[in-house]
Scaffold this motif. Structure first.
Motif, PDB file in Angstrom:
ATOM      1  N   UNK A 254       0.827  -1.202   0.000  1.00 42.07           N
ATOM      2  CA  UNK A 254       0.000   0.000   0.000  1.00 42.07           C
ATOM      3  C   UNK A 254       0.866   1.258   0.000  1.00 42.07           C
ATOM      4  N   UNK A 255       1.867   1.297   0.887  1.00 41.22           N
ATOM      5  CA  UNK A 255       2.727   2.481   0.926  1.00 41.22           C
ATOM      6  C   UNK A 255       3.573   2.583  -0.341  1.00 41.22           C
ATOM      7  N   UNK A 256       3.961   1.459  -0.912  1.00 41.04           N
ATOM      8  CA  UNK A 256       4.716   1.481  -2.171  1.00 41.04           C
ATOM      9  C   UNK A 256       3.853   2.019  -3.308  1.00 41.04           C
ATOM     10  N   UNK A 257       2.581   1.608  -3.340  1.00 39.69           N
ATOM     11  CA  UNK A 257       1.669   2.098  -4.369  1.00 39.69           C
ATOM     12  C   UNK A 257       1.427   3.594  -4.256  1.00 39.69           C
ATOM     13  N   UNK A 258       1.196   4.076  -3.040  1.00 34.97           N
ATOM     14  CA  UNK A 258       0.984   5.513  -2.822  1.00 34.97           C
ATOM     15  C   UNK A 258       2.233   6.298  -3.196  1.00 34.97           C
ATOM     16  N   UNK A 259       3.386   5.764  -2.837  1.00 32.05           N
ATOM     17  CA  UNK A 259       4.656   6.418  -3.181  1.00 32.05           C
ATOM     18  C   UNK A 259       4.823   6.534  -4.691  1.00 32.05           C
ATOM     19  N   UNK A 260       4.470   5.475  -5.429  1.00 26.76           N
ATOM     20  CA  UNK A 260       4.575   5.522  -6.886  1.00 26.76           C
ATOM     21  C   UNK A 260       3.610   6.546  -7.468  1.00 26.76           C
ATOM     22  N   UNK A 261       2.428   6.672  -6.893  1.00 30.96           N
ATOM     23  CA  UNK A 261       1.481   7.701  -7.339  1.00 30.96           C
ATOM     24  C   UNK A 261       2.114   9.082  -7.201  1.00 30.96           C
ATOM     25  N   UNK A 262       2.758   9.327  -6.058  1.00 34.34           N
ATOM     26  CA  UNK A 262       3.406  10.622  -5.820  1.00 34.34           C
ATOM     27  C   UNK A 262       4.538  10.868  -6.816  1.00 34.34           C
ATOM     28  N   UNK A 263       5.366   9.850  -7.059  1.00 28.98           N
ATOM     29  CA  UNK A 263       6.503  10.019  -7.965  1.00 28.98           C
ATOM     30  C   UNK A 263       6.059  10.284  -9.393  1.00 28.98           C
ATOM     31  N   UNK A 264       5.064   9.537  -9.872  1.00 31.62           N
ATOM     32  CA  UNK A 264       4.573   9.734 -11.241  1.00 31.62           C
ATOM     33  C   UNK A 264       3.904  11.101 -11.370  1.00 31.62           C
ATOM     34  N   UNK A 281      -1.938  18.864  -2.887  1.00 31.28           N
ATOM     35  CA  UNK A 281      -2.116  17.471  -3.324  1.00 31.28           C
ATOM     36  C   UNK A 281      -0.882  16.641  -2.980  1.00 31.28           C
ATOM     37  N   UNK A 282       0.293  17.198  -3.271  1.00 26.90           N
ATOM     38  CA  UNK A 282       1.542  16.492  -2.956  1.00 26.90           C
ATOM     39  C   UNK A 282       1.663  16.306  -1.442  1.00 26.90           C
ATOM     40  N   UNK A 283       1.269  17.316  -0.692  1.00 25.53           N
ATOM     41  CA  UNK A 283       1.305  17.257   0.768  1.00 25.53           C
ATOM     42  C   UNK A 283       0.463  16.094   1.286  1.00 25.53           C
ATOM     43  N   UNK A 284      -0.734  15.919   0.708  1.00 20.26           N
ATOM     44  CA  UNK A 284      -1.601  14.837   1.172  1.00 20.26           C
ATOM     45  C   UNK A 284      -1.045  13.461   0.808  1.00 20.26           C
ATOM     46  N   UNK A 285      -0.476  13.342  -0.390  1.00 20.98           N
ATOM     47  CA  UNK A 285       0.170  12.076  -0.747  1.00 20.98           C
ATOM     48  C   UNK A 285       1.331  11.777   0.206  1.00 20.98           C
ATOM     49  N   UNK A 286       2.110  12.796   0.521  1.00 18.92           N
ATOM     50  CA  UNK A 286       3.239  12.620   1.444  1.00 18.92           C
ATOM     51  C   UNK A 286       2.752  12.246   2.839  1.00 18.92           C
ATOM     52  N   UNK A 287       1.582  12.775   3.237  1.00 19.40           N
ATOM     53  CA  UNK A 287       1.009  12.391   4.533  1.00 19.40           C
ATOM     54  C   UNK A 287       0.700  10.903   4.569  1.00 19.40           C
ATOM     55  N   UNK A 288       0.148  10.395   3.468  1.00 18.89           N
ATOM     56  CA  UNK A 288      -0.134   8.963   3.408  1.00 18.89           C
ATOM     57  C   UNK A 288       1.163   8.150   3.397  1.00 18.89           C
ATOM     58  N   UNK A 353       7.594  20.007  -0.597  1.00 12.80           N
ATOM     59  CA  UNK A 353       8.781  20.223  -1.436  1.00 12.80           C
ATOM     60  C   UNK A 353       8.977  18.989  -2.322  1.00 12.80           C
ATOM     61  N   UNK A 354       8.833  19.186  -3.627  1.00 17.01           N
ATOM     62  CA  UNK A 354       8.818  18.044  -4.546  1.00 17.01           C
ATOM     63  C   UNK A 354      10.080  17.189  -4.472  1.00 17.01           C
ATOM     64  N   UNK A 355      11.250  17.822  -4.469  1.00 17.07           N
ATOM     65  CA  UNK A 355      12.485  17.024  -4.506  1.00 17.07           C
ATOM     66  C   UNK A 355      12.659  16.218  -3.228  1.00 17.07           C
ATOM     67  N   UNK A 356      12.156  16.728  -2.108  1.00 14.11           N
ATOM     68  CA  UNK A 356      12.236  15.969  -0.854  1.00 14.11           C
ATOM     69  C   UNK A 356      11.296  14.771  -0.894  1.00 14.11           C
ATOM     70  N   UNK A 357      10.095  14.990  -1.437  1.00 12.14           N
ATOM     71  CA  UNK A 357       9.141  13.879  -1.560  1.00 12.14           C
ATOM     72  C   UNK A 357       9.677  12.816  -2.513  1.00 12.14           C
ATOM     73  N   UNK A 358      10.298  13.243  -3.613  1.00 17.75           N
ATOM     74  CA  UNK A 358      10.884  12.292  -4.571  1.00 17.75           C
ATOM     75  C   UNK A 358      12.013  11.498  -3.919  1.00 17.75           C
ATOM     76  N   UNK A 359      12.915  12.183  -3.231  1.00 15.77           N
ATOM     77  CA  UNK A 359      14.024  11.501  -2.567  1.00 15.77           C
ATOM     78  C   UNK A 359      13.505  10.493  -1.547  1.00 15.77           C
ATOM     79  N   UNK A 360      12.545  10.911  -0.726  1.00 11.76           N
ATOM     80  CA  UNK A 360      11.975  10.015   0.284  1.00 11.76           C
ATOM     81  C   UNK A 360      11.254   8.852  -0.377  1.00 11.76           C
ATOM     82  N   UNK A 361      10.552   9.135  -1.483  1.00 11.79           N
ATOM     83  CA  UNK A 361       9.833   8.085  -2.185  1.00 11.79           C
ATOM     84  C   UNK A 361      10.762   7.019  -2.744  1.00 11.79           C
ATOM     85  N   UNK A 362      11.870   7.441  -3.319  1.00  8.88           N
ATOM     86  CA  UNK A 362      12.838   6.479  -3.854  1.00  8.88           C
ATOM     87  C   UNK A 362      13.392   5.601  -2.737  1.00  8.88           C
TER      88      UNK A 362
END
Length: 431
Positions: A254-264, A281-288, A353-362
């Motif tokens: 579930x967290x992997x799927x949400x993370x991929x949604x954020x990255x895409x 929107x990015x903030x809410x995805x990052x919250x999940x 912050x997009x680059x922080x969310x991307x880094x954390x997502x990876x």
């Protein structure tokens, strides 16, 4: 779909295929080859010693048995590598669709602008499921020994596995696998079909139909996901079981799927698409991403603590093997999947912050791949594990296929669900 994505996907698939073929070709051809390899390894480490004639035969028998054991493990390694990667990306897509179904069932107002991203990722469920199913069929046919309960000789001499034959048998196993994969693929296809029909002309019946399909999927999913986790992963360690395991696997996918949604989403926005997607929107995805990471850690700790505290041998053996042979990965993935997201995403501003969310997502995706690796590898390759060419090639191959499929799916429909009733609310969402 841009030519850059096509070329990148093709390169990943080609490199991954070549590396995986090399992984299969480089496995030992016979037990004698493994015996020689082990003898050379012992000599290199100065393990040679004189033995009496009395113990010579015993030592020789032990060495032969050990060589056979290592041979089976090394033959399993490329199979286990591709199975781990295929299962991870497949369940990631299912997790993304589960999140989509939750948003539909809840009639959420913030997320409809992201629905096409979720639908695009869910297009991988069918091809990804087919890859996993083919690997399962090959395993049932004896091409590998990922599932020891498929070996009649093992079952004949193991009372515990023999008592599970009514559930763990090839026809019933493959039937269940077909039901899980077929059910998830069909319901995801049906929801995408109804969603795209609404682009042409809004129809309230289609909106209600997708609400019902979401509810049906979630009921089916909550049962089938647990059973899938028992079959596809837990049955590898056939003696062991955990009543928390289904939830544990769910949290990871579930967290992997949400993370991929954020990255895409962030990628598409960086390319000039989805202009209405804002930091909220990015903030809410990052919250999940943050919240489900904490949830996964809670389940990991609950399962580990109860088994460690009870110290019942048939339960503890699962963790003993992982702590002894996979110590760095076992505890390292906890740091990656819990401590890193906690320290970074606990800050509200960082979630925007997009680059922080991307880094954390990876980091999260790497961590949960390692989670699947630690769940699957100990029961298939034991102590003979190594993250090398077969493992990396498998990831590249499946990642290339995944990228091609989801971006091809995204290209087949407008990136905004035009006539969705809550789309205006989503466009003006601010938090």
């Amino acid at each position: 779909m841009s030519s850059k994505i096509k070329i990148t996907s093709a390169i990943l698939i080609i490199i991954g295929t070549i590396g995986l073929i090399y992984g299969f070709m480089s496995t030992p051809a016979s037990v004698d080859e493994v015996t020689t390899m082990l003898a050379d390894s012992h000599a290199a480490h100065g393990d040679t010693h004189a033995v009496s004639n009395t113990h010579a035969e015993v030592d020789a028998h032990h060495d032969e048995h050990h060589a056979e054991h290592v041979y089976d493990q090394l033959k399993n390694r490329p199979w286990a590598s591709i199975y781990t990667a295929a299962l991870f990306f497949f369940l990631l897509a299912v997790g993304a669709f589960a999140f989509y179904a939750v948003q539909n069932a809840a009639q959420a107002g913030w997320s409809p602008i992201l629905f096409r991203v979720m639908e695009g990722i869910s297009t991988y469920i069918l091809p990804g499921g087919i890859v996993v199913f083919v690997l399962l069929v090959l395993s049932m046919l004896g091409y590998n020994h990922l599932f020891i309960w498929t070996d009649p000789d093992v079952v004949a001499h193991d009372a515990i596995i023999a008592n599970k034959v009514g559930y763990l048998n090839t026809p019933f196993f493959l039937l269940r696998a077909a039901i899980y994969i077929g059910g998830w693929a069909f319901l995801s296809w049906l929801m995408r079909k109804n969603s795209r029909k609404m682009d042409e002309n809004f129809n309230e019946s289609l909106f209600k139909k997708n609400f019902k399909v979401s509810a049906i999927f979630l009921v089916f999913f909550i049962v089938s996901e647990s059973m899938m986790s028992w079959d596809f992963i837990m049955s590898i360690d056939t003696h062991w079981f955990s009543t928390l395991f289904g939830w544990y696997v769910f949290a990871s996918m579930f967290v992997s799927g949400i993370t991929m949604i954020a990255l895409v989403t962030i990628y598409l926005k960086s390319r000039g698409y989805l202009p209405e997607v804002n930091n909220s929107h990015i903030h809410d995805l990052a919250k999940f991403m943050f919240g489900i990471s904490i949830f996964w850690t809670y389940l990991w700790f609950s399962q580990f603590l109860l088994i460690w505290y009870a110290n019942i041998p048939e339960e503890a053996v699962y963790y003993v093997q992982r702590i002894e042979d996979y110590n760095l990965l076992f505890f390292g993935m906890v740091a990656i999947n819990f401590i890193f997201p906690l320290l970074v995403l606990v800050n509200t501003d960082f979630k925007r912050v997009n680059w922080i969310v991307v880094m954390t997502g990876i980091v999260i995706l790497i961590g949960h791949y390692l989670n699947f690796y630690v769940m699957i590898m100990p029961g298939t390759v034991g102590e003979s594990w190594f993250i090398g060419i077969p493992e990396i090639s498998s990831i590249l191959l499946i990642a290339g296929l995944f990228l091609y499929v989801i971006f091809n799916g995204l290209a087949k429909a407008p990136l905004i669900a035009k006539n969705f009733p809550l789309i205006k609310e989503s466009k003006h969402f601010h938090y």
